[in-house]
Design an enzyme around this catalytic site. Structure first.
Site, short mmCIF file in Angstrom:
data_model
loop_
_atom_site.label_atom_id
_atom_site.label_comp_id
_atom_site.label_asym_id
_atom_site.label_seq_id
_atom_site.Cartn_x
_atom_site.Cartn_y
_atom_site.Cartn_z
N HIS A 160 39.57 35.58 47.01
CA HIS A 160 40.31 34.44 46.31
C HIS A 160 40.88 33.50 47.28
O HIS A 160 40.85 32.31 46.95
CB HIS A 160 41.44 35.00 45.25
CG HIS A 160 40.85 35.86 44.12
ND1 HIS A 160 39.65 35.71 43.45
CD2 HIS A 160 41.11 36.93 43.72
CE1 HIS A 160 39.53 36.41 42.37
NE2 HIS A 160 40.58 37.39 42.54
N HIS A 191 36.11 35.57 40.18
CA HIS A 191 35.83 36.86 40.00
C HIS A 191 34.12 36.95 39.59
O HIS A 191 33.48 35.66 39.06
CB HIS A 191 36.37 37.41 38.65
CG HIS A 191 37.79 37.85 39.20
ND1 HIS A 191 38.84 38.05 38.14
CD2 HIS A 191 38.31 38.44 40.18
CE1 HIS A 191 39.85 38.49 38.79
NE2 HIS A 191 39.59 38.74 39.97
N HIS A 233 39.35 41.98 48.28
CA HIS A 233 39.13 41.28 47.13
C HIS A 233 39.78 40.19 46.93
O HIS A 233 39.36 38.90 46.80
CB HIS A 233 39.20 42.09 45.95
CG HIS A 233 39.21 41.35 44.71
ND1 HIS A 233 38.25 41.58 43.62
CD2 HIS A 233 40.21 40.92 43.80
CE1 HIS A 233 38.25 40.76 42.67
NE2 HIS A 233 39.54 40.34 42.71
N GLU A 234 41.28 40.37 47.34
CA GLU A 234 42.21 39.29 47.27
C GLU A 234 41.89 38.06 48.02
O GLU A 234 42.24 36.85 47.94
CB GLU A 234 43.73 39.79 47.31
CG GLU A 234 43.95 40.72 46.13
CD GLU A 234 43.84 40.34 44.87
OE1 GLU A 234 43.41 41.20 43.85
OE2 GLU A 234 43.87 38.96 44.58
#
Lengths: 404, 80
Positions: free
Chosen positions: A125, A131, A121-122
């Site tokens: 980014h 998101h 997930h990170e």
């Protein structure tokens, strides 16, 4: 999916990362693997390639920290915020921070957070994704305890990342069995080492071309395992494999996951039985057999099936002698000889490595048979041995195969 | 059972912090108009409820608080 304001992206396909420190919750090798797998998720659907640096400034710096850790987003103790990462850019840009006050785990449990999932997930980014409000997508902001053994990106994630970087280029495939003759004729005839002039270096099989990655030529580079595979030579370290082929000059650098997703990275040993088109991988007290991409059924098997005493817990290195159809297994200061035809260990073993391979130190990290010689790798050196005469010919750097 | 006063205050504080972190809520510290402040916060609660597919009421109900307390990523969900 969403992106950051002004849609920041990396303006290159080769992105580097570095793991600055580790959580005590997990084995370092498991942290390495979780992070490598997380990167693999994104590289498998974009043209991006991720290379790990072990020193200096990388594009994406990954670290574990608790509470205030030097940026404007202090962590908040157990639970709550688990991690955060910055969009592509200089300085903090791309960096991913994980809250050390969390319990990080290798597998999905109910009393910890799966590092692979949160890292994936990170890294979204770090690559420029914001998101997503699509429930079930990786970029959904709330942690979802998911089984990650066969984890796939949600279509929303794929749409988002490909909106920033486009789809992957065609990935190279392993050559199939029907290959032209394996060795270019100017190679050294097997078994005639004396004809080789000292300046001729068999490990330079292809015209030298500058290596693509600086760490290929790190003089301290060591390997976990090395094997041939359908004419290529594969060098394994952690989650990665360097792939040297006689047919194209560049050294490929991939994750093991990209070839064998269900194999655990960090092999101890590997060898090819060329006439069966089979490579065997060893890790701890288990071994797997693969044919190309496919993992043979019935594996993993305990190494003791091969005839090792129960006192042997892992293998340091293995190499198959195509001429004698024997495979040599190296463990500590001893080695065994396994007859591939009868599928049994030979009598009179184990023997001392020092007795038959004078000058070759132990433990041996990896072993390779190529061009009629055996190469034993110990740390950042490799020892070239004439097997017939059991004579040490010379010592080279372990990564001399990489056109350094 | 009815929520105790203390708990309500805690929840409100937690919600303000959450909305500041992830939905760009800025509490106007010296605002003379309390009701304006509350309206602003209700707008942000509505934005958060919409993002997570909750019933959009603008109120700090049980489900909304539950979602706010889920472990999550520290990056904002929306940016000005």
């Amino acid at each position: 999916y969403s992106t950051f304001p002004l849609r920041p992206t990396w303006k290159k396909e080769d992105v580097t990362y570095r793991i600055l420190n580790y959580t005590p919750d997990m084995l370092q090798a498991d942290v390495d693997e979780a992070i490598a797998r997380a990167f693999q998720l994104w590289s498998s659907v974009t043209p991006l390639r991720f290379t790990r640096l072990y020193s200096g400034q990388a594009d994406i710096m990954i670290s574990f920290a608790a509470g205030f850790h030097g940026d404007f987003y202090s962590f908040d103790g157990p639970g709550g915020t688990l991690a955060h990462a910055y969009p592509p850019g200089g300085g903090l840009g791309g960096d991913a921070h994980f809250d050390e006050d969390e319990n990080w785990t290798k597998f999905t449990t109910y009393n910890g957070f799966n590092l692979f999932l949160v890292a994936a997930h990170e890294l979204g980014h770090s690559l420029g994704l914001g998101h997503s409000n699509v429930f079930g997508s990786l970029m959904y902001p709330v942690y979802m305890a998911t089984d990650t053994r066969y984890y796939q990106l949600h279509q929303d994630d794929i749409d988002g990342i490909q909106a920033l970087y486009g789809p992957p280029r065609e990935s190279p495939v392993l050559p199939t069995k029907a290959l032209p003759p394996q060795e270019p004729t100017e190679m050294i005839p097997a078994g005639a080492p004396t004809q080789m002039s000292p300046r001729e270096d068999p490990t330079e099989m292809t015209p030298s071309k500058p290596p693509q990655r600086p760490e290929d030529c790190d003089p301290h580079l060591t390997f976990d395992a090395i094997t041939t595979l359908r004419g290529e030579t594969l060098f394994f370290k952690g989650s990665y494999v360097w792939r040297k082929s006689p047919y194209f000059s560049e050294i490929e650098h991939d994750t093991i996951f990209s070839f064998w997703p269900s194999l655990i990275a960090g092999f101890d040993a590997a060898y090819e039985v060329d006439n069966k088109d089979r490579v065997l991988f060893f890790k701890d007290n288990q071994y797997w057999a693969v044919s190309g991409y496919r993992i043979d059924s019935g594996f993993p098997k305990p190494i003791h099936y091969l005839g090792f005493p129960t006192s042997v817990g892992k293998i340091d290195a293995a190499v198959h002698d195509q001429n004698t159809k024997r495979t040599y297994f190296f463990v500590g200061n001893k080695y065994w000889s396994f007859n591939e035809n009868t599928q049994s260990m030979e009598r009179g073993y184990p023997r001392k490595i020092a007795a038959d391979f004078q000058g070759v130190p132990h433990p041996i990290d990896a072993a390779l048979q190529k061009n009629g010689y055996f190469y034993f790798f110990h740390g950042s050196n490799q020892y070239e041995v004439d097997m017939k005469k059991k004579k040490l010919i010379r010592i080279m750097k372990s990564n001399s195969w990489f056109n350094c | 059972f009815p929520v105790s006063q203390e708990k309500e205050k805690e929840d409100m504080q937690f919600a303000k912090k959450y909305l500041e972190n992830f939905y760009d809520f800025k509490e106007e510290k010296h605002s003379l108009f309390k009701s304006k402040d509350l309206n602003h916060m209700a707008d942000k609660i509505r934005e958060m409820q919409s993002f997570f597919g909750l019933e959009v009421t603008g109120e700090l109900n049980h489900k909304t608080m539950d979602m706010m307390k889920q472990p999550r990523c520290g990056m904002p969900d929306v940016r000005s």
